[in-house]
Design a protein around this motif. Sequence first.
Motif, PDB file in Angstrom:
ATOM      1  N   ALA A  16     -11.767 -38.422   0.257  1.00 31.08           N
ATOM      2  CA  ALA A  16     -12.546 -37.190   0.279  1.00 31.08           C
ATOM      3  C   ALA A  16     -13.721 -37.333  -0.677  1.00 31.08           C
ATOM      4  N   LEU A  17     -14.888 -36.935  -0.246  1.00 24.82           N
ATOM      5  CA  LEU A  17     -16.079 -37.060  -1.072  1.00 24.82           C
ATOM      6  C   LEU A  17     -16.652 -35.672  -1.304  1.00 24.82           C
ATOM      7  N   ARG A  18     -16.651 -35.241  -2.553  1.00 29.53           N
ATOM      8  CA  ARG A  18     -17.115 -33.909  -2.903  1.00 29.53           C
ATOM      9  C   ARG A  18     -18.538 -33.990  -3.456  1.00 29.53           C
ATOM     10  N   PRO A  19     -19.265 -32.865  -3.490  1.00 31.85           N
ATOM     11  CA  PRO A  19     -20.613 -32.895  -4.040  1.00 31.85           C
ATOM     12  C   PRO A  19     -20.655 -33.454  -5.456  1.00 31.85           C
ATOM     13  N   GLU A  20     -19.661 -33.100  -6.292  1.00 31.07           N
ATOM     14  CA  GLU A  20     -19.652 -33.611  -7.664  1.00 31.07           C
ATOM     15  C   GLU A  20     -19.414 -35.119  -7.703  1.00 31.07           C
ATOM     16  N   ASP A  21     -18.723 -35.655  -6.685  1.00 26.82           N
ATOM     17  CA  ASP A  21     -18.554 -37.106  -6.590  1.00 26.82           C
ATOM     18  C   ASP A  21     -19.875 -37.783  -6.234  1.00 26.82           C
ATOM     19  N   ILE A  22     -20.611 -37.154  -5.304  1.00 31.33           N
ATOM     20  CA  ILE A  22     -21.892 -37.719  -4.888  1.00 31.33           C
ATOM     21  C   ILE A  22     -22.839 -37.805  -6.071  1.00 31.33           C
ATOM     22  N   ALA A  23     -22.759 -36.838  -6.978  1.00 31.35           N
ATOM     23  CA  ALA A  23     -23.636 -36.828  -8.149  1.00 31.35           C
ATOM     24  C   ALA A  23     -23.397 -38.035  -9.046  1.00 31.35           C
ATOM     25  N   LEU A  24     -22.211 -38.656  -8.946  1.00 27.95           N
ATOM     26  CA  LEU A  24     -21.903 -39.826  -9.764  1.00 27.95           C
ATOM     27  C   LEU A  24     -22.413 -41.121  -9.148  1.00 27.95           C
ATOM     28  N   LEU A  25     -22.793 -41.072  -7.891  1.00 30.01           N
ATOM     29  CA  LEU A  25     -23.180 -42.292  -7.197  1.00 30.01           C
ATOM     30  C   LEU A  25     -24.565 -42.758  -7.608  1.00 30.01           C
ATOM     31  N   ASP A  26     -24.749 -44.056  -7.542  1.00 26.72           N
ATOM     32  CA  ASP A  26     -26.072 -44.622  -7.806  1.00 26.72           C
ATOM     33  C   ASP A  26     -26.917 -44.685  -6.543  1.00 26.72           C
ATOM     34  N   THR A  27     -26.296 -44.473  -5.385  1.00 27.03           N
ATOM     35  CA  THR A  27     -27.018 -44.598  -4.125  1.00 27.03           C
ATOM     36  C   THR A  27     -27.983 -43.446  -3.924  1.00 27.03           C
ATOM     37  N   ARG A  28     -29.112 -43.756  -3.342  1.00 27.63           N
ATOM     38  CA  ARG A  28     -30.132 -42.756  -3.044  1.00 27.63           C
ATOM     39  C   ARG A  28     -30.607 -43.014  -1.618  1.00 27.63           C
ATOM     40  N   PRO A  29     -30.463 -42.044  -0.720  1.00 28.68           N
ATOM     41  CA  PRO A  29     -30.880 -42.284   0.662  1.00 28.68           C
ATOM     42  C   PRO A  29     -32.394 -42.367   0.772  1.00 28.68           C
ATOM     43  N   GLY A  30     -32.869 -43.112   1.761  1.00 31.67           N
ATOM     44  CA  GLY A  30     -34.280 -43.085   2.075  1.00 31.67           C
ATOM     45  C   GLY A  30     -34.642 -41.760   2.711  1.00 31.67           C
ATOM     46  N   ASP A  31     -35.932 -41.547   2.940  1.00 33.48           N
ATOM     47  CA  ASP A  31     -36.380 -40.265   3.480  1.00 33.48           C
ATOM     48  C   ASP A  31     -35.746 -39.966   4.829  1.00 33.48           C
ATOM     49  N   ALA A  32     -35.655 -40.970   5.713  1.00 33.74           N
ATOM     50  CA  ALA A  32     -35.127 -40.725   7.054  1.00 33.74           C
ATOM     51  C   ALA A  32     -33.651 -40.332   7.001  1.00 33.74           C
ATOM     52  N   VAL A  33     -32.857 -41.071   6.233  1.00 34.84           N
ATOM     53  CA  VAL A  33     -31.434 -40.737   6.117  1.00 34.84           C
ATOM     54  C   VAL A  33     -31.266 -39.384   5.423  1.00 34.84           C
ATOM     55  N   GLY A  34     -32.127 -39.107   4.448  1.00 33.60           N
ATOM     56  CA  GLY A  34     -32.082 -37.800   3.805  1.00 33.60           C
ATOM     57  C   GLY A  34     -32.346 -36.679   4.792  1.00 33.60           C
ATOM     58  N   GLN A  35     -33.335 -36.864   5.655  1.00 40.47           N
ATOM     59  CA  GLN A  35     -33.639 -35.857   6.676  1.00 40.47           C
ATOM     60  C   GLN A  35     -32.473 -35.699   7.657  1.00 40.47           C
ATOM     61  N   TYR A  36     -31.836 -36.799   7.993  1.00 39.11           N
ATOM     62  CA  TYR A  36     -30.690 -36.748   8.909  1.00 39.11           C
ATOM     63  C   TYR A  36     -29.545 -35.942   8.277  1.00 39.11           C
ATOM     64  N   ALA A  37     -29.231 -36.257   7.019  1.00 38.14           N
ATOM     65  CA  ALA A  37     -28.169 -35.527   6.324  1.00 38.14           C
ATOM     66  C   ALA A  37     -28.538 -34.057   6.155  1.00 38.14           C
ATOM     67  N   LEU A  38     -29.817 -33.786   5.976  1.00 32.82           N
ATOM     68  CA  LEU A  38     -30.293 -32.412   5.834  1.00 32.82           C
ATOM     69  C   LEU A  38     -29.967 -31.587   7.076  1.00 32.82           C
ATOM     70  N   GLY A  39     -30.204 -32.154   8.254  1.00 35.06           N
ATOM     71  CA  GLY A  39     -29.905 -31.443   9.490  1.00 35.06           C
ATOM     72  C   GLY A  39     -28.426 -31.113   9.619  1.00 35.06           C
ATOM     73  N   LEU A  40     -27.571 -32.073   9.274  1.00 34.08           N
ATOM     74  CA  LEU A  40     -26.131 -31.830   9.358  1.00 34.08           C
ATOM     75  C   LEU A  40     -25.704 -30.766   8.350  1.00 34.08           C
ATOM     76  N   GLY A  41     -26.282 -30.829   7.154  1.00 33.74           N
ATOM     77  CA  GLY A  41     -25.954 -29.834   6.143  1.00 33.74           C
ATOM     78  C   GLY A  41     -26.420 -28.447   6.516  1.00 33.74           C
ATOM     79  N   ASP A  42     -27.611 -28.359   7.108  1.00 30.96           N
ATOM     80  CA  ASP A  42     -28.126 -27.042   7.513  1.00 30.96           C
ATOM     81  C   ASP A  42     -27.288 -26.427   8.615  1.00 30.96           C
ATOM     82  N   ASP A  43     -26.848 -27.230   9.570  1.00 33.59           N
ATOM     83  CA  ASP A  43     -25.968 -26.702  10.622  1.00 33.59           C
ATOM     84  C   ASP A  43     -24.732 -26.054  10.010  1.00 33.59           C
ATOM     85  N   ALA A  44     -24.099 -26.782   9.091  1.00 31.71           N
ATOM     86  CA  ALA A  44     -22.862 -26.279   8.478  1.00 31.71           C
ATOM     87  C   ALA A  44     -23.128 -25.055   7.617  1.00 31.71           C
ATOM     88  N   LEU A  45     -24.229 -25.060   6.876  1.00 30.40           N
ATOM     89  CA  LEU A  45     -24.550 -23.943   5.986  1.00 30.40           C
ATOM     90  C   LEU A  45     -24.792 -22.656   6.762  1.00 30.40           C
TER      91      LEU A  45
END
Length: 274
Positions: A16-45
């Motif tokens: 399970a990956l929680r928002p607080e877990d993501i904050a610990l990661l060193d990974t940073r998505p590129g703009d395209a992957v960020g936009q993709y994740a944004l769409g999925l997050g907006d649907d759920a929100l």
Amino acid sequence: MSEANASATRITPGNALRPEDIALLDTRPGDAVGQYALGLGDDALILAQRLGWWISRAPELEEDVALANIALDQIGHARSFLTYAGRAWDRTEDDLAYFRREPEFRSVHLVEQPNGDFARTIARQLVVSLYQWELYSRLVDSTDATIAAIAAKAVKEVDYHRDHSIQWVLRLALGTDESRRRMIAGLKLTWPYVDELFADHPLIDEVDGAGVRPSTLRAPFDAAIQAVLDEADLERPAVPGAVGGGRSGRHSEHLGYILAEMQVLAREHPGASW
């Protein structure tokens, strides 16, 4: 456990990956992957905002709790996807949820639609849960390890959402004449927004491997929903599709009202904490 070791453990897709877990990661998505994740997050929100309205209004107390739990699951998905998306632009999940304008949201029109009566909400939830189950089942194999980990948690929760909506469709469609009439009407009002879920936005070409091409989900979705309709003795609505455009920031007339209610407190008291 050190932050580095915690990150290595939590990034595995099976966890399970929680928002607080993501904050610990060193990974940073590129703009395209960020936009993709944004769409999925907006649907759920946005879906969570709609479902939350049913608390104290559902037809029975148990259903108040059930829809509240589904809404909370969707909030969890939204937080994870928005937290990860925000890392692309050094913005927090709250920045993205509360301080974007309507054209900056990437939610599909389906999740923005009014609840209507209970049958209409169930029709929308049936479509969304079957779609999300197909989507997250594929995203567990994403080449982006964070998206894969978020999906691995989300798909387990959506499996319950799917079963819940199917059981209510059967209960309403095979119940009284009135409940069946409302279920048919709910499906008819929902169906114009189905096609947008499977439209291939140009962004998908930039996230090959990290994301899932929506059009490839249409066949398994159609098979799954047809099985439900057959069991419920319902026909697929023969209605024209809506225009769509949510992934490009062109929204239905309903989103502005949702955002006004959702964002008012944060905008009135920016930076406040409780």
